[in-house]
Design a protein around this motif. Structure first.
Motif, mmCIF file in Angstrom:
data_model
loop_
_atom_site.group_PDB
_atom_site.id
_atom_site.type_symbol
_atom_site.label_atom_id
_atom_site.label_comp_id
_atom_site.label_asym_id
_atom_site.label_seq_id
_atom_site.Cartn_x
_atom_site.Cartn_y
_atom_site.Cartn_z
ATOM 1 N N LEU A 15 0.830 -1.200 0.000
ATOM 2 C CA LEU A 15 0.000 0.000 0.000
ATOM 3 C C LEU A 15 0.868 1.255 0.000
ATOM 4 N N ASP A 16 1.960 1.215 0.729
ATOM 5 C CA ASP A 16 2.883 2.349 0.762
ATOM 6 C C ASP A 16 3.412 2.641 -0.641
ATOM 7 N N GLU A 17 3.795 1.593 -1.349
ATOM 8 C CA GLU A 17 4.292 1.756 -2.718
ATOM 9 C C GLU A 17 3.184 2.256 -3.655
ATOM 10 N N ALA A 18 1.983 1.740 -3.487
ATOM 11 C CA ALA A 18 0.857 2.163 -4.326
ATOM 12 C C ALA A 18 0.534 3.644 -4.092
ATOM 13 N N ILE A 19 0.608 4.068 -2.846
ATOM 14 C CA ILE A 19 0.347 5.470 -2.520
ATOM 15 C C ILE A 19 1.406 6.358 -3.163
ATOM 16 N N LEU A 20 2.657 5.957 -3.077
ATOM 17 C CA LEU A 20 3.730 6.746 -3.683
ATOM 18 C C LEU A 20 3.564 6.852 -5.198
ATOM 19 N N ARG A 21 3.224 5.727 -5.845
ATOM 20 C CA ARG A 21 3.020 5.735 -7.295
ATOM 21 C C ARG A 21 1.845 6.631 -7.679
ATOM 22 N N LEU A 22 0.779 6.565 -6.905
ATOM 23 C CA LEU A 22 -0.408 7.369 -7.183
ATOM 24 C C LEU A 22 -0.093 8.865 -7.062
ATOM 25 N N MET A 23 0.721 9.218 -6.087
ATOM 26 C CA MET A 23 1.059 10.628 -5.871
ATOM 27 C C MET A 23 2.033 11.150 -6.925
ATOM 28 N N GLU A 24 2.772 10.262 -7.577
ATOM 29 C CA GLU A 24 3.722 10.681 -8.606
ATOM 30 C C GLU A 24 3.056 11.019 -9.935
ATOM 31 N N GLY A 25 1.867 10.525 -10.141
ATOM 32 C CA GLY A 25 1.178 10.733 -11.406
ATOM 33 C C GLY A 25 0.769 12.185 -11.605
ATOM 34 N N PRO A 26 0.456 12.528 -12.851
ATOM 35 C CA PRO A 26 0.074 13.909 -13.155
ATOM 36 C C PRO A 26 -1.278 14.300 -12.538
ATOM 37 N N ASP A 29 -5.952 10.995 -7.853
ATOM 38 C CA ASP A 29 -7.317 10.652 -7.474
ATOM 39 C C ASP A 29 -7.393 10.735 -5.950
ATOM 40 N N GLN A 30 -7.878 11.857 -5.445
ATOM 41 C CA GLN A 30 -7.887 12.102 -4.008
ATOM 42 C C GLN A 30 -8.726 11.079 -3.240
ATOM 43 N N LEU A 31 -9.830 10.670 -3.805
ATOM 44 C CA LEU A 31 -10.679 9.686 -3.135
ATOM 45 C C LEU A 31 -9.945 8.357 -2.974
ATOM 46 N N ARG A 32 -9.324 7.907 -4.050
ATOM 47 C CA ARG A 32 -8.571 6.647 -3.995
ATOM 48 C C ARG A 32 -7.394 6.770 -3.037
ATOM 49 N N LEU A 33 -6.712 7.902 -3.071
ATOM 50 C CA LEU A 33 -5.577 8.132 -2.190
ATOM 51 C C LEU A 33 -6.015 8.087 -0.727
ATOM 52 N N THR A 34 -7.123 8.706 -0.432
ATOM 53 C CA THR A 34 -7.653 8.712 0.935
ATOM 54 C C THR A 34 -8.003 7.302 1.394
ATOM 55 N N ARG A 35 -8.626 6.533 0.502
ATOM 56 C CA ARG A 35 -8.997 5.156 0.850
ATOM 57 C C ARG A 35 -7.756 4.288 1.101
#
Length: 60
Positions: A15-26, A29-35
């Motif tokens: 999950l930590d890696e997924a969060i980092l990848r999600l935040m690196e994108g242009p 998705d705040q909802l997904r990030l929060t979840r």
């Protein structure tokens, strides 16, 4: 219980890696990030409870 703890720790790292990848994108998705962050926090709490069960009481 050790196996379950290892599984939870692996999921927490993933999950930590997924969060980092999600935040690196242009676009983030705040909802997904929060979840994901909420799930990561739940895992952290569960891991802490399991680890405390594995540590023997010093008063015993």
């Amino acid at each position: 219980m050790q196996t379950r703890l290892a599984e939870l720790q692996a999921e927490h790292r993933a999950l930590d890696e997924a969060i980092l990848r999600l935040m690196e994108g242009p676009f983030v998705d705040q909802l997904r990030l929060t979840r994901l962050k909420k799930r990561k926090l739940q895992l952290k709490d569960t891991i802490a409870r399991l680890e405390s069960r594995l540590i023997p009481d010093l008063d015993a």
